[in-house]
Design a protein around this motif. Structure first.
Motif, PDB file in Angstrom:
ATOM      1  N   ALA A  61      33.150  35.998  34.815  1.00  0.00           N
ATOM      2  CA  ALA A  61      32.041  36.621  34.134  1.00  0.00           C
ATOM      3  C   ALA A  61      32.051  38.225  33.829  1.00  0.00           C
ATOM      4  CB  ALA A  61      30.650  36.197  34.415  1.00  0.00           C
ATOM      5  N   GLU A  62      32.458  38.560  35.163  1.00  0.00           N
ATOM      6  CA  GLU A  62      32.513  40.329  35.142  1.00  0.00           C
ATOM      7  C   GLU A  62      33.837  40.703  34.360  1.00  0.00           C
ATOM      8  OE1 GLU A  62      31.891  42.078  38.881  1.00  0.00           O
ATOM      9  OE2 GLU A  62      30.716  40.455  39.682  1.00  0.00           O
ATOM     10  N   VAL A  63      34.802  39.906  34.365  1.00  0.00           N
ATOM     11  CA  VAL A  63      36.076  40.288  33.413  1.00  0.00           C
ATOM     12  C   VAL A  63      35.791  40.206  32.016  1.00  0.00           C
ATOM     13  CG1 VAL A  63      38.391  39.575  32.857  1.00  0.00           C
ATOM     14  CG2 VAL A  63      37.780  39.721  35.213  1.00  0.00           C
ATOM     15  N   GLU A  64      34.969  39.283  31.617  1.00  0.00           N
ATOM     16  CA  GLU A  64      34.680  39.277  30.200  1.00  0.00           C
ATOM     17  C   GLU A  64      33.923  40.133  29.863  1.00  0.00           C
ATOM     18  OE1 GLU A  64      32.686  35.440  29.373  1.00  0.00           O
ATOM     19  OE2 GLU A  64      34.512  34.235  30.100  1.00  0.00           O
ATOM     20  N   ARG A  65      32.681  40.729  30.666  1.00  0.00           N
ATOM     21  CA  ARG A  65      31.816  42.112  30.552  1.00  0.00           C
ATOM     22  C   ARG A  65      32.869  43.367  30.406  1.00  0.00           C
ATOM     23  NH1 ARG A  65      30.258  45.506  33.804  1.00  0.00           N
ATOM     24  NH2 ARG A  65      30.334  44.135  35.619  1.00  0.00           N
ATOM     25  N   LEU A  66      33.679  43.444  31.218  1.00  0.00           N
ATOM     26  CA  LEU A  66      34.638  44.560  31.176  1.00  0.00           C
ATOM     27  C   LEU A  66      35.186  44.651  29.986  1.00  0.00           C
ATOM     28  CD1 LEU A  66      36.265  46.703  32.556  1.00  0.00           C
ATOM     29  CD2 LEU A  66      37.619  45.007  33.660  1.00  0.00           C
ATOM     30  N   PHE A  67      36.113  43.692  29.714  1.00  0.00           N
ATOM     31  CA  PHE A  67      36.599  43.696  28.272  1.00  0.00           C
ATOM     32  C   PHE A  67      35.736  43.801  27.045  1.00  0.00           C
ATOM     33  CE2 PHE A  67      40.187  42.545  30.856  1.00  0.00           C
ATOM     34  CZ  PHE A  67      41.336  42.905  30.462  1.00  0.00           C
ATOM     35  N   ASN A  86      47.313  45.742  35.197  1.00  0.00           N
ATOM     36  CA  ASN A  86      46.888  45.091  36.321  1.00  0.00           C
ATOM     37  C   ASN A  86      47.138  45.504  37.569  1.00  0.00           C
ATOM     38  OD1 ASN A  86      45.169  42.921  35.447  1.00  0.00           O
ATOM     39  ND2 ASN A  86      47.236  41.863  34.421  1.00  0.00           N
ATOM     40  N   ASN A  87      46.378  46.659  38.155  1.00  0.00           N
ATOM     41  CA  ASN A  87      46.635  47.519  39.403  1.00  0.00           C
ATOM     42  C   ASN A  87      45.748  47.018  40.366  1.00  0.00           C
ATOM     43  OD1 ASN A  87      47.622  49.838  40.780  1.00  0.00           O
ATOM     44  ND2 ASN A  87      45.235  50.308  40.853  1.00  0.00           N
ATOM     45  N   ALA A  88      44.554  46.500  40.272  1.00  0.00           N
ATOM     46  CA  ALA A  88      43.680  46.062  41.519  1.00  0.00           C
ATOM     47  C   ALA A  88      44.287  45.290  42.239  1.00  0.00           C
ATOM     48  CB  ALA A  88      42.507  45.824  40.673  1.00  0.00           C
ATOM     49  N   GLY A  89      43.891  45.323  43.590  1.00  0.00           N
ATOM     50  CA  GLY A  89      44.632  44.672  44.413  1.00  0.00           C
ATOM     51  C   GLY A  89      44.318  44.932  46.136  1.00  0.00           C
ATOM     52  N   THR A  90      44.630  44.303  47.113  1.00  0.00           N
ATOM     53  CA  THR A  90      43.947  44.428  48.355  1.00  0.00           C
ATOM     54  C   THR A  90      45.006  43.933  49.323  1.00  0.00           C
ATOM     55  OG1 THR A  90      42.164  44.512  49.614  1.00  0.00           O
ATOM     56  CG2 THR A  90      42.699  42.369  48.774  1.00  0.00           C
ATOM     57  N   VAL A  91      44.970  44.589  50.435  1.00  0.00           N
ATOM     58  CA  VAL A  91      45.697  43.928  51.564  1.00  0.00           C
ATOM     59  C   VAL A  91      44.587  43.933  52.818  1.00  0.00           C
ATOM     60  CG1 VAL A  91      46.385  46.398  52.474  1.00  0.00           C
ATOM     61  CG2 VAL A  91      47.968  44.405  52.975  1.00  0.00           C
ATOM     62  N   GLU A  92      45.109  43.151  53.810  1.00  0.00           N
ATOM     63  CA  GLU A  92      44.137  43.125  55.058  1.00  0.00           C
ATOM     64  C   GLU A  92      45.097  43.682  56.282  1.00  0.00           C
ATOM     65  OE1 GLU A  92      41.163  40.876  55.602  1.00  0.00           O
ATOM     66  OE2 GLU A  92      40.806  40.522  53.231  1.00  0.00           O
ATOM     67  N   ARG A  93      44.419  43.644  57.173  1.00  0.00           N
ATOM     68  CA  ARG A  93      44.988  44.190  58.388  1.00  0.00           C
ATOM     69  C   ARG A  93      46.225  43.567  59.123  1.00  0.00           C
ATOM     70  NH1 ARG A  93      42.661  47.854  61.685  1.00  0.00           N
ATOM     71  NH2 ARG A  93      43.495  48.345  63.839  1.00  0.00           N
ATOM     72  N   GLN A  94      47.037  44.579  59.341  1.00  0.00           N
ATOM     73  CA  GLN A  94      48.556  43.877  59.733  1.00  0.00           C
ATOM     74  C   GLN A  94      48.366  42.777  60.739  1.00  0.00           C
ATOM     75  OE1 GLN A  94      50.561  47.359  60.875  1.00  0.00           O
ATOM     76  NE2 GLN A  94      50.898  48.172  58.988  1.00  0.00           N
ATOM     77  N   GLY A  95      49.049  41.736  60.594  1.00  0.00           N
ATOM     78  CA  GLY A  95      49.149  40.712  61.563  1.00  0.00           C
ATOM     79  C   GLY A  95      50.029  39.612  61.197  1.00  0.00           C
ATOM     80  N   ARG A  96      50.178  38.770  62.066  1.00  0.00           N
ATOM     81  CA  ARG A  96      51.148  37.354  61.817  1.00  0.00           C
ATOM     82  C   ARG A  96      50.167  36.462  61.284  1.00  0.00           C
ATOM     83  NH1 ARG A  96      55.785  36.809  65.192  1.00  0.00           N
ATOM     84  NH2 ARG A  96      55.164  34.779  65.486  1.00  0.00           N
ATOM     85  N   ILE A 110      45.754  37.734  42.730  1.00  0.00           N
ATOM     86  CA  ILE A 110      46.284  36.555  41.843  1.00  0.00           C
ATOM     87  C   ILE A 110      45.416  36.309  40.877  1.00  0.00           C
ATOM     88  CG2 ILE A 110      47.596  34.485  41.671  1.00  0.00           C
ATOM     89  CD1 ILE A 110      48.166  34.363  44.568  1.00  0.00           C
ATOM     90  N   THR A 111      44.050  35.852  41.272  1.00  0.00           N
ATOM     91  CA  THR A 111      42.949  35.472  40.130  1.00  0.00           C
ATOM     92  C   THR A 111      42.819  36.645  39.391  1.00  0.00           C
ATOM     93  OG1 THR A 111      42.082  33.785  41.924  1.00  0.00           O
ATOM     94  CG2 THR A 111      40.753  34.519  40.205  1.00  0.00           C
ATOM     95  N   GLY A 112      42.452  37.800  39.975  1.00  0.00           N
ATOM     96  CA  GLY A 112      42.309  38.875  39.018  1.00  0.00           C
ATOM     97  C   GLY A 112      43.160  39.132  37.856  1.00  0.00           C
ATOM     98  N   PRO A 113      44.448  39.374  38.267  1.00  0.00           N
ATOM     99  CA  PRO A 113      45.357  39.719  37.220  1.00  0.00           C
ATOM    100  C   PRO A 113      45.584  38.368  36.194  1.00  0.00           C
ATOM    101  CG  PRO A 113      46.297  40.296  39.219  1.00  0.00           C
ATOM    102  CD  PRO A 113      45.187  39.701  39.607  1.00  0.00           C
ATOM    103  N   PHE A 114      45.304  37.248  36.541  1.00  0.00           N
ATOM    104  CA  PHE A 114      45.395  36.238  35.639  1.00  0.00           C
ATOM    105  C   PHE A 114      44.216  36.264  34.481  1.00  0.00           C
ATOM    106  CE2 PHE A 114      48.675  34.122  37.994  1.00  0.00           C
ATOM    107  CZ  PHE A 114      49.110  33.095  37.267  1.00  0.00           C
ATOM    108  N   LEU A 115      43.169  36.504  35.277  1.00  0.00           N
ATOM    109  CA  LEU A 115      41.903  36.583  34.369  1.00  0.00           C
ATOM    110  C   LEU A 115      41.868  37.549  33.365  1.00  0.00           C
ATOM    111  CD1 LEU A 115      39.134  35.778  36.946  1.00  0.00           C
ATOM    112  CD2 LEU A 115      40.007  34.207  35.331  1.00  0.00           C
ATOM    113  N   CYS A 116      42.364  38.824  33.937  1.00  0.00           N
ATOM    114  CA  CYS A 116      42.678  40.116  32.835  1.00  0.00           C
ATOM    115  C   CYS A 116      43.631  39.856  31.834  1.00  0.00           C
ATOM    116  CB  CYS A 116      42.737  41.430  33.803  1.00  0.00           C
ATOM    117  SG  CYS A 116      41.314  41.911  34.766  1.00  0.00           S
ATOM    118  N   ALA A 117      44.605  39.397  32.267  1.00  0.00           N
ATOM    119  CA  ALA A 117      45.743  39.119  31.366  1.00  0.00           C
ATOM    120  C   ALA A 117      45.278  38.079  30.384  1.00  0.00           C
ATOM    121  CB  ALA A 117      46.983  38.694  32.183  1.00  0.00           C
ATOM    122  N   ALA A 118      44.559  37.124  30.558  1.00  0.00           N
ATOM    123  CA  ALA A 118      43.974  36.200  29.702  1.00  0.00           C
ATOM    124  C   ALA A 118      43.230  36.805  28.613  1.00  0.00           C
ATOM    125  CB  ALA A 118      43.174  34.900  30.438  1.00  0.00           C
TER     126      ALA A 118
END
Length: 248
Positions: free
Chosen positions: A65-71, A86-96, A113-121
């Motif tokens: 819904a937020e992606v639809e509003r953005l576009f 499609n630049n938005a992304g994240t990483v979490e604390r280093q670990g195994r 993954i989900t974000g780029p798919f929704l925006c590309a659509a």
């Protein structure tokens, strides 16, 4: 009317550098952000100061819904979309891997993954000649980690970028005859605040001496490659990737 570009996660780092460069090249710019309004508004203001049109729009790109509003906001305030980064992304604390839990994985998958798919659509619905559009270009910001795996640091992040690479190639073939080009960039060790999310702000400085080029890259260098892939200079390029990792 000028070309219109939407950059997700455009308030900092590579996204901010791309927004500024796009503005200087005559694009009308939408700087998307999820939470850091101050940074996004500052980037949009800098683009406007350079003489281009820009706005900052809050949206969590992992939520449909937020992606639809953005576009829809881009449609109404800037005009027909011609470029998506499609630049938005994240990483979490280093670990195994054995330290990762379901919540961490869900956050990584949603953002990367989900974000780029929704925006590309949403972009395809606007750009594709199949839907009455006039074409356009998409650049997905992946990572060299997709090939290197990031062992002992964040293989979940690396895996998510591998998924993005697969989407890039598949979507490129899917819409190649519909006027849309889809390519990717794979930054390596780039001097941005992104590494602080993993718990090591100085990660680039630690590893850079071991790189073939003996230095980390800059957000501006990545932005130049993104803009090349969006431009007519790469008009016969789709489903391809530029590795920006200093030879690593």
């Amino acid at each position: 009317m000028s070309d219109v570009i939407l950059i997700t996660g455009g308030g900092r780092g590579i996204g901010a550098a791309t927004a500024l460069l796009a503005g200087r090249r005559g694009y009308r710019v939408c700087v998307n952000y999820r939470s850091d309004e101050e940074s996004a508004e500052a980037v949009a203001g800098a683009v406007r100061s350079a003489g281009a049109t820009a706005l900052a729009v809050r949206a969590d790109v992992s939520r449909g819904a937020e992606v639809e509003r953005l576009f829809a906001t881009v449609d109404a305030e800037l005009g027909p979309l011609t470029a998506l980064v499609n630049n938005a992304g994240t990483v979490e604390r280093q670990g195994r891997l054995e330290e990762f839990d379901e919540a961490r994985l869900a956050r990584i998958w949603a953002a990367n993954i989900t974000g780029p798919f929704l925006c590309a659509a949403q972009a395809v619905r606007r750009m594709s000649t199949r839907h009455g559009g006039t074409g356009g270009a998409i650049v997905n910001v992946s990572s060299r980690a997709a090939q290197l795996g990031s062992p002992n640091e964040y293989i979940d992040y690396a895996a998510s970028k591998g998924a993005l690479d697969t989407m890039t190639r598949g979507l490129a073939l899917e819409v190649a005859a519909e006027g849309i080009r889809v390519n990717g960039v794979r930054p390596g060790l780039i001097h941005t605040a992104f590494h602080a999310l993993g718990g090591e702000p100085g990660r680039v400085d630690r590893i850079a001496p071991d790189l073939p080029m003996r230095r980390g890259g800059t957000a501006e260098e990545v932005a130049e490659s993104i803009m090349f892939l969006l431009s007519p200079a790469s008009s016969y390029t789709t489903g391809s990737f530029l590795d920006l990792a200093g030879g690593r």
